[in-house]
Design a protein around this motif. Structure first.
Motif, PDB file in Angstrom:
ATOM      1  N   VAL A  12       9.878  -0.107   0.197  1.00 46.40           N
ATOM      2  CA  VAL A  12      10.174   0.768   1.343  1.00 46.40           C
ATOM      3  C   VAL A  12       9.361   0.346   2.558  1.00 46.40           C
ATOM      4  O   VAL A  12       9.870   0.327   3.685  1.00 46.40           O
ATOM      5  N   ALA A  13       8.092  -0.018   2.355  1.00 43.15           N
ATOM      6  CA  ALA A  13       7.252  -0.431   3.476  1.00 43.15           C
ATOM      7  C   ALA A  13       7.783  -1.707   4.126  1.00 43.15           C
ATOM      8  O   ALA A  13       7.867  -1.799   5.359  1.00 43.15           O
ATOM      9  N   LEU A  14       8.168  -2.682   3.314  1.00 45.04           N
ATOM     10  CA  LEU A  14       8.726  -3.923   3.871  1.00 45.04           C
ATOM     11  C   LEU A  14      10.051  -3.662   4.577  1.00 45.04           C
ATOM     12  O   LEU A  14      10.317  -4.226   5.646  1.00 45.04           O
ATOM     13  N   SER A  15      10.873  -2.797   4.006  1.00 47.19           N
ATOM     14  CA  SER A  15      12.147  -2.453   4.642  1.00 47.19           C
ATOM     15  C   SER A  15      11.918  -1.748   5.972  1.00 47.19           C
ATOM     16  O   SER A  15      12.629  -2.000   6.950  1.00 47.19           O
ATOM     17  N   LEU A  16      10.935  -0.872   6.013  1.00 43.64           N
ATOM     18  CA  LEU A  16      10.616  -0.156   7.248  1.00 43.64           C
ATOM     19  C   LEU A  16      10.144  -1.116   8.334  1.00 43.64           C
ATOM     20  O   LEU A  16      10.545  -1.000   9.497  1.00 43.64           O
ATOM     21  N   ILE A  17       9.336  -2.078   7.954  1.00 48.78           N
ATOM     22  CA  ILE A  17       8.876  -3.078   8.920  1.00 48.78           C
ATOM     23  C   ILE A  17      10.049  -3.872   9.481  1.00 48.78           C
ATOM     24  O   ILE A  17      10.155  -4.082  10.692  1.00 48.78           O
ATOM     25  N   VAL A  18      10.957  -4.289   8.612  1.00 46.97           N
ATOM     26  CA  VAL A  18      12.113  -5.074   9.054  1.00 46.97           C
ATOM     27  C   VAL A  18      13.002  -4.258   9.985  1.00 46.97           C
ATOM     28  O   VAL A  18      13.442  -4.744  11.032  1.00 46.97           O
ATOM     29  N   VAL A  19      13.256  -3.003   9.629  1.00 43.54           N
ATOM     30  CA  VAL A  19      14.137  -2.165  10.447  1.00 43.54           C
ATOM     31  C   VAL A  19      13.517  -1.902  11.815  1.00 43.54           C
ATOM     32  O   VAL A  19      14.210  -1.922  12.835  1.00 43.54           O
TER      33      VAL A  19
END
Length: 75
Positions: A12-19
């Motif tokens: 979730v943290a990596l996805s949040l950074i990408v978004v």
């Protein structure tokens, strides 16, 4: 259980950074530097299309991030 929550939190943290990085800047250019992004604060510019989807995904991922972080603290 702890390993599963940690794995989900990292995803979730990596996805949040990408978004967040995919979103366009609201106050780009010299006009944004002068006004300080006040147009977005007072609602003069409405998000449409991809920007709206990215904003909603960002909100969902951030809420999920905080829920997972609290869940990890409780375990």
């Amino acid at each position: 259980m702890h390993a599963l929550l940690m794995t989900l939190l990292v995803i979730v943290a990596l996805s949040l950074i990408v978004v967040v990085l995919l979103q366009s800047g609201k106050s780009a250019g010299l006009s944004g530097a002068i006004s300080g992004g006040a147009e977005q604060l007072f609602g003069k510019q409405k998000a449409r299309g991809l920007d709206l989807v990215l904003q909603r995904v960002t909100v969902v991922l951030s809420v999920l991030f905080f829920i997972l972080a609290v869940a990890i603290m409780k375990v």
